[in-house]
Design an enzyme around this catalytic site. Structure first.
Site, PDB file in Angstrom:
ATOM      1  N   LYS A 128     -11.832  -0.798   3.105  1.00 40.71           N
ATOM      2  CA  LYS A 128     -11.186   0.072   2.107  1.00 40.71           C
ATOM      3  C   LYS A 128     -12.020   0.038   0.815  1.00 40.71           C
ATOM      4  CE  LYS A 128      -6.834  -0.933   4.459  1.00 40.71           C
ATOM      5  NZ  LYS A 128      -6.682   0.171   5.386  1.00 40.71           N
ATOM      6  N   SER A 163       0.785  -1.236   0.000  1.00 44.80           N
ATOM      7  CA  SER A 163       0.000   0.000   0.000  1.00 44.80           C
ATOM      8  C   SER A 163       0.813   1.280   0.000  1.00 44.80           C
ATOM      9  CB  SER A 163      -0.917   0.013   1.213  1.00 44.80           C
ATOM     10  OG  SER A 163      -0.152   0.159   2.379  1.00 44.80           O
ATOM     11  N   HIS A 170      -5.457  -4.317   0.025  1.00 47.35           N
ATOM     12  CA  HIS A 170      -5.512  -3.154  -0.879  1.00 47.35           C
ATOM     13  C   HIS A 170      -5.930  -3.549  -2.288  1.00 47.35           C
ATOM     14  CE1 HIS A 170      -4.026  -0.269   2.045  1.00 47.35           C
ATOM     15  NE2 HIS A 170      -3.371  -1.302   2.539  1.00 47.35           N
TER      16      HIS A 170
HETATM   17  N1  PLP Z   1      -3.152  -5.419   5.800  1.00 49.65           N
HETATM   18  C1  PLP Z   1      -2.626  -4.376   5.131  1.00 49.65           C
HETATM   19  C2  PLP Z   1      -1.651  -4.636   4.044  1.00 49.65           C
HETATM   20  C3  PLP Z   1      -2.997  -3.056   5.459  1.00 49.65           C
HETATM   21  O1  PLP Z   1      -2.452  -2.023   4.812  1.00 49.65           O
HETATM   22  C4  PLP Z   1      -3.945  -2.849   6.491  1.00 49.65           C
HETATM   23  C5  PLP Z   1      -4.394  -1.494   6.872  1.00 49.65           C
HETATM   24  O2  PLP Z   1      -4.115  -0.488   6.308  1.00 49.65           O
HETATM   25  C6  PLP Z   1      -4.459  -3.963   7.140  1.00 49.65           C
HETATM   26  C7  PLP Z   1      -4.045  -5.234   6.789  1.00 49.65           C
HETATM   27  C8  PLP Z   1      -5.474  -3.802   8.233  1.00 49.65           C
HETATM   28  O3  PLP Z   1      -6.732  -3.525   7.655  1.00 49.65           O
HETATM   29  P1  PLP Z   1      -7.918  -2.997   8.570  1.00 49.65           P
HETATM   30  O4  PLP Z   1      -7.947  -1.535   8.413  1.00 49.65           O
HETATM   31  O5  PLP Z   1      -9.155  -3.685   8.063  1.00 49.65           O
HETATM   32  O6  PLP Z   1      -7.593  -3.411   9.967  1.00 49.65           O
END
Ligand code: PLP
Length: 410
Positions: free
Chosen positions: A247, A188, A216
């Site tokens: 997201k 990301s 993402h």
């Molecule tokens: N995995 C990745 C690669 C992320 O960038 C994020 C959050 O930005 C998450 C997991 C966690 O997602 P959540 O916001 O649903 O906790």
């Protein structure tokens, strides 16, 4: 022990390094995203948000909002308990079916966030599989790192998206040693996309399970929004897929999708799943509506890719250091935490544009950046306003320019 002065000392260090986080106090206006009210010192003014992960604007979509309103009207606010004790509503059951179908798996399991899904699943897998060795991409998200750390098994960090390094580490173990490769599809902060099929080839060759974080990518890639694994035709080669509902799908929550036995084992042994109240029914209903909509509609995905391509092209035309990548993420390198913050502060206060600076530890020191996330609802006019503001500020920020030149030459 002076507890308060100890806390303050840590905060002072962050301030000195220019990476103390200041939250923007925002109030979005229904239907008007990316516009929002920004509150500061009792005043508020309208700003355009350019850094949200509401990638497709689904948090404002009528299909999602109607489903959430209907769920509140039908069953009230909270779920009333943990999944095991009164908190499994029919909405949760439906959502898990929808997610299993999205990823072509037997089953899915919903968590309160994708962070918790990663942490709980990886730490529990490590406990359930004796002698498991974990191979983790060096740029994996904090939630995977934390889950692997808590699992307390042998682990190897392979260089980012580097197949040769991964293979070199895998081949040190006998074929029958249990192994797990943990990686992401879209990274990301840089916007890189991993070679999913080639990693699956290595997993097959060395008898490893695959764990893919598609946080993402879900909703955004693939014919039905199943992510990069769907786009690349390799969903059936991934053992466990992790995704978020927060997201691309615009609501909240996280999940894994896998075999029935794997989901059942995590459901039965992961404390992060068992000992917490389940998501509110309205959230679950909104997420289900969003997934169903994006399975059938490609309008949002197509417009999203076009907006990202256009913004990257326009930034390059005005010679801003946009980092090249094949995804929807638009990172603009600054390379210094103080200047990154100063640029984004000025964007906010003087131009009504909100971009959160991205600093260490989210990215390595010296690679501080602005991370822009255009969505289908960002208009041409809003984009033109952003470009004019960035061009003006960039021209007046010689240190940011100088730093970038040094980084690029390295
Ligand atoms: N995995 C990745 C690669 C992320 O960038 C994020 C959050 O930005 C998450 C997991 C966690 O997602 P959540 O916001 O649903 O906790």
């Amino acid at each position: 022990m002076h507890y308060q002065s100890l806390f303050q000392k840590h905060l002072d260090t962050l301030q000195c390094e220019g990476r103390y986080r200041v939250f923007a106090d925002l109030k979005r206006k229904r239907g008007a995203y990316p516009l929002a009210q920004h509150w500061n010192a009792g005043q508020n003014r309208e700003v355009a948000v350019w850094c949200s992960n509401d990638y497709l604007g689904m948090s404002q979509h009528p299909v999602v909002l109607n489903a959430m309103h209907a769920a509140i009207d039908a069953v009230g606010a909270g779920s009333g308990g943990t999944r095991n004790i009164a908190g499994t509503t029919h909405y949760h059951v439906e959502l898990e079916h929808e997610l299993a179908d999205l990823h072509g798996k037997d089953a899915a399991l919903v968590f309160t966030s994708a962070y918790i899904a990663n942490d709980a699943t990886l730490s529990t897998l490590a406990k359930l599989v004796p002698g498991l060795v974990i191979f983790s991409d060096e740029k994996n998200h904090a939630s995977m790192i934390e889950g692997i750390r808590r699992g307390q098994r042998e682990k190897h960090i392979f260089r980012h998206n580097d197949l040769a390094d991964l293979e070199c580490k895998l081949k040190k173990y006998p074929k029958n040693t249990p192994k797990l490769i943990a990686f992401e599809s879209v990274y990301s902060m840089d916007g890189h996309i991993s070679p999913v099929a080639a990693i699956c080839d290595l997993a097959e060759k060395y008898n490893a399970m695959t764990y893919l974080d598609e946080v993402h990518a879900v909703g955004l890639y693939g014919a039905r929004g199943g992510g990069i694994a769907e786009r690349d035709g390799v969903m059936d080669r991934i053992d466990i897929i992790n995704g978020t509902l927060a997201k691309g799908f615009g609501v909240m929550g996280g999940y894994i999708a896998s075999t029935r036995a794997c989901c059942d084992a995590i459901r039965s042994f992961a404390p992060g799943f068992i000992f917490t109240t389940s998501l509110a029914p309205a959230i679950v209903a909104g997420a289900t509506a969003s997934i169903r909509h994006l399975k059938a509609s490609t309008v949002e995905r197509t417009a999203h890719q076009e907006r990202a391509r256009t913004l990257k092209r326009l930034l390059k035309e005005i010679r801003l250091p946009v980092m090249d990548n094949p995804s929807h993420i638009v990172p603009v390198m600054v390379g210094d935490p103080v200047h990154c913050k100063s640029l984004t502060d000025t964007l906010l206060t003087e131009h009504g544009i909100y971009v959160q600076p991205i600093n260490y530890p989210t990215v390595p020191k010296g690679t501080e950046r602005m991370r822009l996330t255009p969505s289908p609802v960002h208009t041409d006019e809003q984009m033109a306003h952003l470009l004019t503001a960035l061009q003006t500020l960039w021209a007046a920020c010689p240190i940011a320019n100088g730093k970038y030149v040094r980084l690029a030459a390295e």
